[in-house]
Design a protein around this motif. Structure first.
Motif, PDB file in Angstrom:
ATOM      1  N   ASP A 189       0.873  -1.170   0.000  1.00  0.00           N
ATOM      2  CA  ASP A 189       0.000   0.000   0.000  1.00  0.00           C
ATOM      3  C   ASP A 189       0.910   1.220   0.000  1.00  0.00           C
ATOM      4  O   ASP A 189       2.113   1.083  -0.204  1.00  0.00           O
ATOM      5  N   ASN A 190       0.347   2.410   0.272  1.00  0.00           N
ATOM      6  CA  ASN A 190       1.223   3.578   0.240  1.00  0.00           C
ATOM      7  C   ASN A 190       1.309   4.262   1.605  1.00  0.00           C
ATOM      8  O   ASN A 190       0.578   3.917   2.537  1.00  0.00           O
ATOM      9  N   PRO A 191       2.236   5.223   1.781  1.00  0.00           N
ATOM     10  CA  PRO A 191       2.478   5.786   3.111  1.00  0.00           C
ATOM     11  C   PRO A 191       1.316   6.585   3.674  1.00  0.00           C
ATOM     12  O   PRO A 191       1.218   6.751   4.900  1.00  0.00           O
ATOM     13  N   LEU A 192       0.444   7.085   2.817  1.00  0.00           N
ATOM     14  CA  LEU A 192      -0.706   7.832   3.327  1.00  0.00           C
ATOM     15  C   LEU A 192      -1.599   6.912   4.151  1.00  0.00           C
ATOM     16  O   LEU A 192      -2.046   7.269   5.250  1.00  0.00           O
ATOM     17  N   ARG A 193      -1.862   5.723   3.620  1.00  0.00           N
ATOM     18  CA  ARG A 193      -2.669   4.767   4.362  1.00  0.00           C
ATOM     19  C   ARG A 193      -1.923   4.270   5.594  1.00  0.00           C
ATOM     20  O   ARG A 193      -2.493   4.107   6.671  1.00  0.00           O
ATOM     21  N   ALA A 194      -0.625   4.030   5.463  1.00  0.00           N
ATOM     22  CA  ALA A 194       0.158   3.533   6.592  1.00  0.00           C
ATOM     23  C   ALA A 194       0.146   4.521   7.752  1.00  0.00           C
ATOM     24  O   ALA A 194      -0.071   4.146   8.913  1.00  0.00           O
ATOM     25  N   CYS A 195       0.379   5.796   7.457  1.00  0.00           N
ATOM     26  CA  CYS A 195       0.393   6.806   8.519  1.00  0.00           C
ATOM     27  C   CYS A 195      -0.981   6.961   9.167  1.00  0.00           C
ATOM     28  O   CYS A 195      -1.087   7.122  10.390  1.00  0.00           O
ATOM     29  N   ASP A 378       8.945   4.915  13.519  1.00  0.00           N
ATOM     30  CA  ASP A 378       8.531   5.306  12.181  1.00  0.00           C
ATOM     31  C   ASP A 378       7.061   4.940  11.978  1.00  0.00           C
ATOM     32  O   ASP A 378       6.715   3.755  11.935  1.00  0.00           O
ATOM     33  N   PRO A 379       6.166   5.937  11.846  1.00  0.00           N
ATOM     34  CA  PRO A 379       4.740   5.604  11.717  1.00  0.00           C
ATOM     35  C   PRO A 379       4.426   4.827  10.453  1.00  0.00           C
ATOM     36  O   PRO A 379       3.464   4.049  10.429  1.00  0.00           O
ATOM     37  N   VAL A 380       5.222   5.017   9.396  1.00  0.00           N
ATOM     38  CA  VAL A 380       4.959   4.294   8.147  1.00  0.00           C
ATOM     39  C   VAL A 380       5.265   2.807   8.330  1.00  0.00           C
ATOM     40  O   VAL A 380       4.485   1.948   7.905  1.00  0.00           O
ATOM     41  N   CYS A 381       6.388   2.483   8.970  1.00  0.00           N
ATOM     42  CA  CYS A 381       6.692   1.071   9.245  1.00  0.00           C
ATOM     43  C   CYS A 381       5.604   0.445  10.110  1.00  0.00           C
ATOM     44  O   CYS A 381       5.173  -0.690   9.871  1.00  0.00           O
ATOM     45  N   LEU A 382       5.170   1.179  11.136  1.00  0.00           N
ATOM     46  CA  LEU A 382       4.144   0.664  12.036  1.00  0.00           C
ATOM     47  C   LEU A 382       2.841   0.403  11.282  1.00  0.00           C
ATOM     48  O   LEU A 382       2.233  -0.668  11.413  1.00  0.00           O
ATOM     49  N   GLY A 383       2.419   1.374  10.485  1.00  0.00           N
ATOM     50  CA  GLY A 383       1.201   1.172   9.705  1.00  0.00           C
ATOM     51  C   GLY A 383       1.339   0.054   8.694  1.00  0.00           C
ATOM     52  O   GLY A 383       0.404  -0.733   8.491  1.00  0.00           O
ATOM     53  N   ALA A 384       2.514  -0.045   8.059  1.00  0.00           N
ATOM     54  CA  ALA A 384       2.730  -1.118   7.082  1.00  0.00           C
ATOM     55  C   ALA A 384       2.661  -2.485   7.742  1.00  0.00           C
ATOM     56  O   ALA A 384       2.183  -3.454   7.133  1.00  0.00           O
ATOM     57  N   ALA A 385       3.131  -2.585   8.987  1.00  0.00           N
ATOM     58  CA  ALA A 385       3.044  -3.867   9.697  1.00  0.00           C
ATOM     59  C   ALA A 385       1.595  -4.294   9.889  1.00  0.00           C
ATOM     60  O   ALA A 385       1.289  -5.498   9.872  1.00  0.00           O
ATOM     61  N   THR A 386       0.686  -3.332  10.044  1.00  0.00           N
ATOM     62  CA  THR A 386      -0.728  -3.703  10.171  1.00  0.00           C
ATOM     63  C   THR A 386      -1.283  -4.246   8.862  1.00  0.00           C
ATOM     64  O   THR A 386      -2.245  -5.007   8.872  1.00  0.00           O
ATOM     65  N   PHE A 387      -0.703  -3.844   7.715  1.00  0.00           N
ATOM     66  CA  PHE A 387      -1.121  -4.437   6.443  1.00  0.00           C
ATOM     67  C   PHE A 387      -0.819  -5.940   6.457  1.00  0.00           C
ATOM     68  O   PHE A 387      -1.613  -6.757   5.984  1.00  0.00           O
ATOM     69  N   ALA A 388       0.364  -6.279   6.991  1.00  0.00           N
ATOM     70  CA  ALA A 388       0.735  -7.692   7.076  1.00  0.00           C
ATOM     71  C   ALA A 388      -0.175  -8.433   8.038  1.00  0.00           C
ATOM     72  O   ALA A 388      -0.558  -9.589   7.801  1.00  0.00           O
ATOM     73  N   LEU A 389      -0.534  -7.779   9.143  1.00  0.00           N
ATOM     74  CA  LEU A 389      -1.438  -8.396  10.109  1.00  0.00           C
ATOM     75  C   LEU A 389      -2.808  -8.644   9.481  1.00  0.00           C
ATOM     76  O   LEU A 389      -3.392  -9.729   9.618  1.00  0.00           O
ATOM     77  N   GLU A 390      -3.313  -7.663   8.756  1.00  0.00           N
ATOM     78  CA  GLU A 390      -4.608  -7.822   8.082  1.00  0.00           C
ATOM     79  C   GLU A 390      -4.544  -8.959   7.072  1.00  0.00           C
ATOM     80  O   GLU A 390      -5.475  -9.767   6.953  1.00  0.00           O
ATOM     81  N   GLY A 391      -3.430  -9.041   6.344  1.00  0.00           N
ATOM     82  CA  GLY A 391      -3.281 -10.118   5.370  1.00  0.00           C
ATOM     83  C   GLY A 391      -3.273 -11.483   6.019  1.00  0.00           C
ATOM     84  O   GLY A 391      -3.854 -12.443   5.489  1.00  0.00           O
ATOM     85  N   ALA A 392      -2.620 -11.591   7.194  1.00  0.00           N
ATOM     86  CA  ALA A 392      -2.603 -12.870   7.906  1.00  0.00           C
ATOM     87  C   ALA A 392      -4.006 -13.265   8.345  1.00  0.00           C
ATOM     88  O   ALA A 392      -4.394 -14.435   8.281  1.00  0.00           O
ATOM     89  N   LEU A 393      -4.796 -12.287   8.766  1.00  0.00           N
ATOM     90  CA  LEU A 393      -6.152 -12.580   9.220  1.00  0.00           C
ATOM     91  C   LEU A 393      -7.072 -12.963   8.065  1.00  0.00           C
ATOM     92  O   LEU A 393      -8.060 -13.681   8.254  1.00  0.00           O
ATOM     93  N   GLN A 394      -6.770 -12.493   6.876  1.00  0.00           N
ATOM     94  CA  GLN A 394      -7.599 -12.854   5.721  1.00  0.00           C
ATOM     95  C   GLN A 394      -7.535 -14.342   5.419  1.00  0.00           C
ATOM     96  O   GLN A 394      -8.449 -14.900   4.824  1.00  0.00           O
ATOM     97  N   SER A 395      -6.444 -14.977   5.811  1.00  0.00           N
ATOM     98  CA  SER A 395      -6.316 -16.410   5.568  1.00  0.00           C
ATOM     99  C   SER A 395      -6.485 -17.204   6.862  1.00  0.00           C
ATOM    100  O   SER A 395      -6.015 -18.329   6.980  1.00  0.00           O
ATOM    101  N   ALA A 396      -7.163 -16.607   7.835  1.00  0.00           N
ATOM    102  CA  ALA A 396      -7.259 -17.234   9.156  1.00  0.00           C
ATOM    103  C   ALA A 396      -8.077 -18.515   9.152  1.00  0.00           C
ATOM    104  O   ALA A 396      -7.960 -19.329  10.065  1.00  0.00           O
ATOM    105  N   GLY A 397      -8.906 -18.714   8.128  1.00  0.00           N
ATOM    106  CA  GLY A 397      -9.656 -19.962   8.068  1.00  0.00           C
ATOM    107  C   GLY A 397      -8.799 -21.130   7.632  1.00  0.00           C
ATOM    108  O   GLY A 397      -9.137 -22.282   7.873  1.00  0.00           O
TER     109      GLY A 397
END
Length: 415
Positions: A189-195, A378-397
Protein backbone atom coordinates in the motif's frame (compact mmCIF):
# COMPACT_ATOMS: atom_id res chain seq x y z
CA UNK A 1 -24.43 -10.04 -2.50
CA UNK A 2 -21.00 -10.36 -4.05
CA UNK A 3 -18.97 -13.46 -3.38
CA UNK A 4 -16.47 -12.90 -0.63
CA UNK A 5 -18.50 -10.27 1.19
CA UNK A 6 -19.16 -12.48 4.22
CA UNK A 7 -15.49 -13.43 4.36
CA UNK A 8 -14.53 -9.75 4.15
CA UNK A 9 -16.84 -8.85 7.02
CA UNK A 10 -15.51 -11.70 9.13
CA UNK A 11 -11.91 -10.66 8.43
CA UNK A 12 -12.75 -7.06 9.31
CA UNK A 13 -14.32 -8.19 12.59
CA UNK A 14 -11.27 -10.30 13.48
CA UNK A 15 -9.06 -7.35 12.65
CA UNK A 16 -11.10 -4.97 14.82
CA UNK A 17 -11.17 -7.36 17.78
CA UNK A 18 -7.42 -7.91 17.58
CA UNK A 19 -6.86 -4.16 17.20
CA UNK A 20 -8.79 -3.48 20.41
CA UNK A 21 -6.89 -6.18 22.29
CA UNK A 22 -3.56 -4.75 21.12
CA UNK A 23 -4.70 -1.31 22.31
CA UNK A 24 -5.88 -2.47 25.74
CA UNK A 25 -4.38 -5.81 26.70
CA UNK A 26 -5.47 -7.73 28.72
CA UNK A 27 -9.19 -7.33 28.29
CA UNK A 28 -12.39 -9.33 28.63
CA UNK A 29 -14.82 -10.49 25.99
CA UNK A 30 -17.47 -8.26 27.56
CA UNK A 31 -15.25 -5.21 27.22
CA UNK A 32 -14.49 -6.12 23.62
CA UNK A 33 -18.19 -6.36 22.82
CA UNK A 34 -18.71 -2.89 24.30
CA UNK A 35 -15.82 -1.26 22.41
CA UNK A 36 -16.42 -2.94 19.03
CA UNK A 37 -20.22 -2.86 19.02
CA UNK A 38 -20.30 -6.58 18.15
CA UNK A 39 -22.47 -9.01 20.04
CA UNK A 40 -20.93 -10.94 22.91
CA UNK A 41 -21.53 -14.20 21.05
CA UNK A 42 -19.72 -12.90 17.96
CA UNK A 43 -16.82 -11.63 20.05
CA UNK A 44 -16.56 -14.97 21.85
CA UNK A 45 -16.37 -16.79 18.50
CA UNK A 46 -13.74 -14.41 17.12
CA UNK A 47 -11.64 -14.61 20.28
CA UNK A 48 -11.80 -18.39 20.05
CA UNK A 49 -10.53 -18.25 16.47
CA UNK A 50 -7.66 -15.96 17.45
CA UNK A 51 -6.76 -18.26 20.34
CA UNK A 52 -6.71 -21.19 17.91
CA UNK A 53 -4.34 -19.20 15.69
CA UNK A 54 -2.08 -18.51 18.70
CA UNK A 55 -2.43 -14.79 18.27
CA UNK A 56 -4.05 -14.51 21.72
CA UNK A 57 -3.58 -16.19 25.06
CA UNK A 58 -5.79 -16.61 28.14
CA UNK A 59 -4.34 -14.67 31.11
CA UNK A 60 -6.69 -15.36 34.02
CA UNK A 61 -9.78 -13.64 35.34
CA UNK A 62 -10.94 -10.28 36.63
CA UNK A 63 -13.35 -9.81 39.50
CA UNK A 64 -16.91 -9.04 38.53
CA UNK A 65 -19.23 -7.32 41.01
CA UNK A 66 -21.69 -9.97 42.04
CA UNK A 67 -21.27 -12.13 38.96
CA UNK A 68 -19.01 -14.79 37.50
CA UNK A 69 -15.36 -13.77 37.08
CA UNK A 70 -14.62 -12.61 33.55
CA UNK A 71 -11.92 -14.38 31.57
CA UNK A 72 -9.17 -12.11 30.28
CA UNK A 73 -7.29 -12.44 27.01
CA UNK A 74 -4.11 -10.75 25.80
CA UNK A 75 -2.05 -10.65 22.64
CA UNK A 76 0.45 -13.48 22.47
CA UNK A 77 3.33 -11.18 21.56
CA UNK A 78 5.66 -14.09 20.86
CA UNK A 79 3.10 -15.84 18.65
CA UNK A 80 4.47 -14.37 15.44
CA UNK A 81 6.36 -11.51 13.86
CA UNK A 82 5.33 -8.76 11.44
CA UNK A 83 7.60 -6.67 9.23
CA UNK A 84 6.87 -3.11 8.12
CA UNK A 85 8.76 -1.54 5.21
CA UNK A 86 8.91 2.21 4.55
CA UNK A 87 10.19 2.84 1.02
CA UNK A 88 10.83 6.56 0.68
CA UNK A 89 12.55 8.57 -2.00
CA UNK A 90 15.80 8.88 0.00
CA UNK A 91 15.83 5.77 2.20
CA UNK A 92 14.40 2.37 2.95
CA UNK A 93 13.57 1.68 6.58
CA UNK A 94 12.43 -1.73 7.84
CA UNK A 95 11.19 -2.62 11.32
CA UNK A 96 10.30 -6.04 12.71
CA UNK A 97 7.51 -6.19 15.29
CA UNK A 98 6.08 -8.79 17.62
CA UNK A 99 2.31 -9.36 17.60
CA UNK A 100 1.82 -6.60 20.18
CA UNK A 101 3.42 -4.29 17.58
CA UNK A 102 6.47 -3.55 19.68
CA UNK A 103 9.67 -3.03 17.65
CA UNK A 104 12.21 -5.86 17.96
CA UNK A 105 14.68 -4.85 15.22
CA UNK A 106 15.31 -2.01 12.78
CA UNK A 107 17.42 -1.56 9.64
CA UNK A 108 18.00 1.42 7.34
CA UNK A 109 19.31 1.63 3.80
CA UNK A 110 20.18 5.01 2.27
CA UNK A 111 19.20 5.60 -1.34
CA UNK A 112 21.41 8.08 -3.14
CA UNK A 113 20.14 10.23 -6.02
CA UNK A 114 19.72 8.09 -9.11
CA UNK A 115 19.21 4.84 -7.14
CA UNK A 116 15.51 4.65 -7.90
CA UNK A 117 15.20 1.87 -10.43
CA UNK A 118 12.84 -0.90 -9.30
CA UNK A 119 15.73 -3.37 -9.15
CA UNK A 120 17.80 -1.05 -6.93
CA UNK A 121 14.87 -0.37 -4.60
CA UNK A 122 14.11 -4.09 -4.33
CA UNK A 123 17.75 -4.78 -3.48
CA UNK A 124 17.65 -2.30 -0.60
CA UNK A 125 14.38 -3.72 0.73
CA UNK A 126 15.61 -7.33 0.55
CA UNK A 127 18.83 -6.44 2.37
CA UNK A 128 17.00 -4.60 5.15
CA UNK A 129 14.40 -7.35 5.59
CA UNK A 130 17.15 -9.95 5.88
CA UNK A 131 18.92 -7.75 8.42
CA UNK A 132 15.95 -7.37 10.80
CA UNK A 133 15.14 -11.09 10.70
CA UNK A 134 18.76 -11.88 11.58
CA UNK A 135 18.92 -9.21 14.30
CA UNK A 136 15.77 -10.45 16.00
CA UNK A 137 16.77 -14.11 15.68
CA UNK A 138 13.30 -14.88 14.37
CA UNK A 139 12.65 -18.17 12.61
CA UNK A 140 11.27 -17.59 9.14
CA UNK A 141 8.21 -19.66 9.99
CA UNK A 142 7.21 -17.10 12.62
CA UNK A 143 7.07 -14.19 10.14
CA UNK A 144 3.39 -13.75 9.29
CA UNK A 145 4.03 -11.27 6.52
CA UNK A 146 5.68 -8.11 5.28
CA UNK A 147 3.74 -4.89 4.78
CA UNK A 148 5.37 -2.63 2.21
CA UNK A 149 4.65 1.08 1.89
CA UNK A 150 5.68 2.49 -1.50
CA UNK A 151 5.20 6.12 -2.62
CA UNK A 152 2.51 6.95 -5.14
CA UNK A 153 -0.50 5.01 -6.31
CA UNK A 154 -0.62 1.31 -5.54
CA UNK A 155 -2.96 -1.49 -6.58
CA UNK A 156 -3.23 -3.53 -3.38
CA UNK A 157 -4.75 -6.57 -5.09
CA UNK A 158 -2.11 -6.98 -7.80
CA UNK A 159 0.86 -5.50 -5.93
CA UNK A 160 1.59 -3.14 -8.80
CA UNK A 161 3.07 0.30 -8.15
CA UNK A 162 0.94 2.05 -10.73
CA UNK A 163 2.43 5.53 -10.55
CA UNK A 164 5.24 7.06 -8.50
CA UNK A 165 5.82 10.53 -9.99
CA UNK A 166 9.06 11.29 -8.13
CA UNK A 167 10.63 8.17 -9.68
CA UNK A 168 8.69 8.19 -12.95
CA UNK A 169 7.47 4.66 -12.18
CA UNK A 170 4.55 3.37 -14.22
CA UNK A 171 2.94 -0.05 -13.63
CA UNK A 172 5.91 -1.61 -11.84
CA UNK A 173 5.10 -5.21 -10.67
CA UNK A 174 6.76 -4.49 -7.34
CA UNK A 175 5.27 -7.34 -5.32
CA UNK A 176 6.43 -9.90 -7.88
CA UNK A 177 9.92 -8.36 -7.93
CA UNK A 178 10.11 -8.41 -4.12
CA UNK A 179 8.82 -11.99 -3.99
CA UNK A 180 11.92 -13.13 -5.89
CA UNK A 181 14.02 -12.13 -2.86
CA UNK A 182 11.68 -12.18 0.16
CA UNK A 183 10.16 -15.53 1.21
CA UNK A 184 7.22 -14.13 3.20
CA UNK A 185 3.70 -12.99 2.25
CA UNK A 186 3.83 -9.44 0.88
CA UNK A 187 1.16 -6.75 1.24
CA UNK A 188 1.58 -3.41 -0.55
CA UNK A 189 0.00 0.00 0.00
CA UNK A 190 1.22 3.58 0.24
CA UNK A 191 2.48 5.79 3.11
CA UNK A 192 -0.71 7.83 3.33
CA UNK A 193 -2.67 4.77 4.36
CA UNK A 194 0.16 3.53 6.59
CA UNK A 195 0.39 6.81 8.52
CA UNK A 196 -3.38 7.06 8.91
CA UNK A 197 -3.60 3.55 10.36
CA UNK A 198 -0.64 4.12 12.69
CA UNK A 199 -2.15 7.32 14.06
CA UNK A 200 -5.58 5.69 14.43
CA UNK A 201 -4.16 2.72 16.36
CA UNK A 202 -1.44 4.33 18.45
CA UNK A 203 -1.22 8.07 17.81
CA UNK A 204 -3.06 11.36 17.81
CA UNK A 205 -6.05 10.02 15.84
CA UNK A 206 -6.81 7.23 18.30
CA UNK A 207 -10.43 7.44 19.37
CA UNK A 208 -11.18 10.12 16.76
CA UNK A 209 -13.82 9.42 14.15
CA UNK A 210 -12.50 11.88 11.57
CA UNK A 211 -8.79 12.55 11.19
CA UNK A 212 -6.37 13.77 8.53
CA UNK A 213 -2.73 12.71 8.70
CA UNK A 214 -0.52 15.03 6.65
CA UNK A 215 2.56 13.17 5.45
CA UNK A 216 5.48 15.58 4.99
CA UNK A 217 8.52 14.04 3.36
CA UNK A 218 10.04 14.22 -0.10
CA UNK A 219 6.48 13.69 -1.27
CA UNK A 220 3.38 15.05 0.40
CA UNK A 221 -0.11 13.66 0.89
CA UNK A 222 -2.95 13.26 3.36
CA UNK A 223 -4.04 9.98 4.92
CA UNK A 224 -7.76 10.05 5.66
CA UNK A 225 -9.55 8.29 8.50
CA UNK A 226 -13.18 9.30 8.07
CA UNK A 227 -16.30 8.07 9.78
CA UNK A 228 -14.24 5.79 12.01
CA UNK A 229 -12.51 3.96 9.15
CA UNK A 230 -9.70 4.31 6.64
CA UNK A 231 -10.84 6.14 3.50
CA UNK A 232 -9.21 4.75 0.36
CA UNK A 233 -11.41 6.04 -2.44
CA UNK A 234 -12.76 3.96 -5.30
CA UNK A 235 -9.30 3.19 -6.75
CA UNK A 236 -7.21 3.34 -3.55
CA UNK A 237 -6.06 6.81 -4.63
CA UNK A 238 -7.63 9.03 -1.97
CA UNK A 239 -5.37 11.49 -0.21
CA UNK A 240 -3.31 12.81 -3.13
CA UNK A 241 -3.62 16.28 -1.62
CA UNK A 242 0.04 16.96 -2.44
CA UNK A 243 -1.00 17.10 -6.10
CA UNK A 244 -3.79 19.61 -5.63
CA UNK A 245 -3.10 23.09 -6.97
CA UNK A 246 -1.84 25.64 -4.48
CA UNK A 247 -0.42 28.27 -6.87
CA UNK A 248 -1.85 28.77 -10.36
CA UNK A 249 0.92 28.43 -12.96
CA UNK A 250 3.35 27.79 -10.12
CA UNK A 251 6.33 25.48 -9.84
CA UNK A 252 6.53 22.47 -12.16
CA UNK A 253 5.75 19.24 -10.30
CA UNK A 254 6.99 15.72 -11.09
CA UNK A 255 3.38 14.80 -11.85
CA UNK A 256 3.45 17.20 -14.81
CA UNK A 257 1.19 19.87 -13.36
CA UNK A 258 2.18 23.29 -12.03
CA UNK A 259 1.76 24.73 -8.55
CA UNK A 260 1.08 21.52 -6.61
CA UNK A 261 1.17 21.66 -2.81
CA UNK A 262 4.11 19.23 -2.82
CA UNK A 263 6.32 21.65 -4.77
CA UNK A 264 6.15 24.17 -1.90
CA UNK A 265 6.10 22.04 1.26
CA UNK A 266 7.82 18.75 0.36
CA UNK A 267 11.53 18.54 1.19
CA UNK A 268 12.66 19.57 -2.34
CA UNK A 269 10.16 22.44 -2.24
CA UNK A 270 11.51 23.63 1.10
CA UNK A 271 15.02 23.49 -0.34
CA UNK A 272 13.82 25.67 -3.21
CA UNK A 273 12.24 28.09 -0.72
CA UNK A 274 15.66 28.36 0.92
CA UNK A 275 17.53 28.70 -2.38
CA UNK A 276 15.24 31.50 -3.59
CA UNK A 277 15.62 33.40 -0.32
CA UNK A 278 19.38 32.90 0.13
CA UNK A 279 21.11 31.15 -2.81
CA UNK A 280 24.47 30.91 -1.06
CA UNK A 281 23.17 29.90 2.37
CA UNK A 282 25.36 27.42 4.26
CA UNK A 283 22.09 25.80 5.37
CA UNK A 284 21.57 24.50 1.84
CA UNK A 285 23.01 21.09 0.96
CA UNK A 286 22.01 20.87 -2.72
CA UNK A 287 22.20 17.07 -3.03
CA UNK A 288 21.02 16.15 0.45
CA UNK A 289 17.43 16.71 1.54
CA UNK A 290 17.92 15.31 5.02
CA UNK A 291 20.99 17.45 5.75
CA UNK A 292 19.20 20.60 4.54
CA UNK A 293 16.10 20.00 6.67
CA UNK A 294 18.26 19.20 9.70
CA UNK A 295 20.30 22.38 9.11
CA UNK A 296 17.09 24.41 8.93
CA UNK A 297 15.89 22.87 12.21
CA UNK A 298 19.20 23.71 13.90
CA UNK A 299 19.07 27.22 12.42
CA UNK A 300 15.60 27.83 13.81
CA UNK A 301 16.76 26.68 17.24
CA UNK A 302 19.65 29.15 16.99
CA UNK A 303 17.28 31.94 15.81
CA UNK A 304 19.02 32.19 12.43
CA UNK A 305 16.94 34.73 10.48
CA UNK A 306 17.16 32.86 7.17
CA UNK A 307 16.04 29.57 8.74
CA UNK A 308 13.20 31.32 10.55
CA UNK A 309 12.01 32.97 7.34
CA UNK A 310 12.14 29.71 5.35
CA UNK A 311 10.13 27.80 7.96
CA UNK A 312 7.64 30.67 8.21
CA UNK A 313 7.19 30.83 4.43
CA UNK A 314 6.84 27.04 4.22
CA UNK A 315 4.24 27.14 6.98
CA UNK A 316 2.29 29.79 5.07
CA UNK A 317 1.97 27.48 2.09
CA UNK A 318 1.27 24.46 4.28
CA UNK A 319 -1.30 26.33 6.34
CA UNK A 320 -3.18 27.43 3.23
CA UNK A 321 -3.31 23.82 2.02
CA UNK A 322 -4.36 22.44 5.40
CA UNK A 323 -7.11 25.04 5.70
CA UNK A 324 -8.63 23.52 2.55
CA UNK A 325 -8.63 20.11 4.27
CA UNK A 326 -10.21 21.62 7.39
CA UNK A 327 -12.95 23.35 5.39
CA UNK A 328 -13.60 20.35 3.14
CA UNK A 329 -13.44 17.45 5.61
CA UNK A 330 -14.18 19.05 9.01
CA UNK A 331 -11.85 16.65 10.89
CA UNK A 332 -11.38 16.38 14.63
CA UNK A 333 -7.61 16.36 14.28
CA UNK A 334 -4.95 17.11 11.68
CA UNK A 335 -1.68 15.31 12.40
CA UNK A 336 1.63 16.47 10.92
CA UNK A 337 3.61 13.29 10.31
CA UNK A 338 6.73 11.87 8.63
CA UNK A 339 10.34 12.95 8.76
CA UNK A 340 10.12 16.60 7.70
CA UNK A 341 7.46 17.31 10.31
CA UNK A 342 9.47 15.45 12.95
CA UNK A 343 12.64 17.40 12.12
CA UNK A 344 11.09 20.89 12.08
CA UNK A 345 8.82 20.07 15.00
CA UNK A 346 7.17 22.65 17.24
CA UNK A 347 8.42 25.75 15.36
CA UNK A 348 6.74 24.50 12.19
CA UNK A 349 3.60 23.53 14.11
CA UNK A 350 3.22 26.98 15.67
CA UNK A 351 3.54 28.72 12.32
CA UNK A 352 1.13 26.28 10.64
CA UNK A 353 -1.52 26.83 13.30
CA UNK A 354 -1.30 30.58 12.78
CA UNK A 355 -1.49 30.21 9.01
CA UNK A 356 -4.49 27.87 9.15
CA UNK A 357 -6.27 30.29 11.46
CA UNK A 358 -5.93 33.01 8.79
CA UNK A 359 -7.53 30.87 6.07
CA UNK A 360 -9.93 28.28 7.53
CA UNK A 361 -13.56 28.95 8.29
CA UNK A 362 -14.16 29.66 11.94
CA UNK A 363 -16.63 26.87 12.73
CA UNK A 364 -14.70 23.88 11.31
CA UNK A 365 -11.41 25.33 12.63
CA UNK A 366 -12.82 25.54 16.14
CA UNK A 367 -13.51 21.78 16.05
CA UNK A 368 -10.06 20.85 14.69
CA UNK A 369 -6.88 20.22 16.65
CA UNK A 370 -3.57 20.46 14.76
CA UNK A 371 -0.76 18.41 16.32
CA UNK A 372 2.54 16.69 15.61
CA UNK A 373 2.57 12.91 15.45
CA UNK A 374 3.39 11.52 18.91
CA UNK A 375 4.50 8.11 17.58
CA UNK A 376 8.13 7.60 18.66
CA UNK A 377 9.01 5.06 15.96
CA UNK A 378 8.53 5.31 12.18
CA UNK A 379 4.74 5.60 11.72
CA UNK A 380 4.96 4.29 8.15
CA UNK A 381 6.69 1.07 9.25
CA UNK A 382 4.14 0.66 12.04
CA UNK A 383 1.20 1.17 9.70
CA UNK A 384 2.73 -1.12 7.08
CA UNK A 385 3.04 -3.87 9.70
CA UNK A 386 -0.73 -3.70 10.17
CA UNK A 387 -1.12 -4.44 6.44
CA UNK A 388 0.74 -7.69 7.08
CA UNK A 389 -1.44 -8.40 10.11
CA UNK A 390 -4.61 -7.82 8.08
CA UNK A 391 -3.28 -10.12 5.37
CA UNK A 392 -2.60 -12.87 7.91
CA UNK A 393 -6.15 -12.58 9.22
CA UNK A 394 -7.60 -12.85 5.72
CA UNK A 395 -6.32 -16.41 5.57
CA UNK A 396 -7.26 -17.23 9.16
CA UNK A 397 -9.66 -19.96 8.07
CA UNK A 398 -6.70 -21.81 6.62
CA UNK A 399 -3.38 -22.27 8.35
CA UNK A 400 -1.63 -18.91 7.74
CA UNK A 401 1.62 -19.04 5.81
CA UNK A 402 4.54 -19.85 8.06
CA UNK A 403 2.51 -20.75 11.16
CA UNK A 404 2.77 -23.91 13.15
CA UNK A 405 -0.28 -26.12 13.36
CA UNK A 406 -2.91 -25.28 16.01
CA UNK A 407 -2.45 -26.73 19.47
CA UNK A 408 -3.71 -30.26 19.93
CA UNK A 409 -7.40 -30.36 20.62
CA UNK A 410 -8.12 -26.99 18.98
CA UNK A 411 -8.96 -26.54 15.32
CA UNK A 412 -9.22 -23.17 13.64
CA UNK A 413 -12.77 -22.82 12.30
CA UNK A 414 -13.31 -22.09 8.63
CA UNK A 415 -13.65 -18.47 7.58
Amino acid sequence: MKRGTSRDIRTANRYEVLRQIIAASPTSRQELAATTGLSLATVATLVGELLDLRMLTEVGFEDSAGGRPRGLVAVDAAGGALIGVDIAETYVRVELFDLALDVLARADEDMRPGESSPEQVVGHVAAAVGSVVAQAGVEGARVLGVGVSVPGQVDRDTGIAEYAPNWDWHDVPLRDLLAEHIPYPLHLDNPLRACAVAESWFGAARGRGDAVVVNLGTGVGAGLALGGGLHRGVSNSAGEWGHTTLVLDGRLCHCGNHGCVETYVGAPGIMRNLRELSPGSPLLHPEDQTATIEALAAGVAAQDPVALKVVRDTARYLGAGISDLVNLLNPEVVVLSSWVAAALGEPLLREVREAVARHALRRPLAATEIVLSPIPTDPVCLGAATFALEGALQSAGRRPAGRTAPAKGRTAPPA
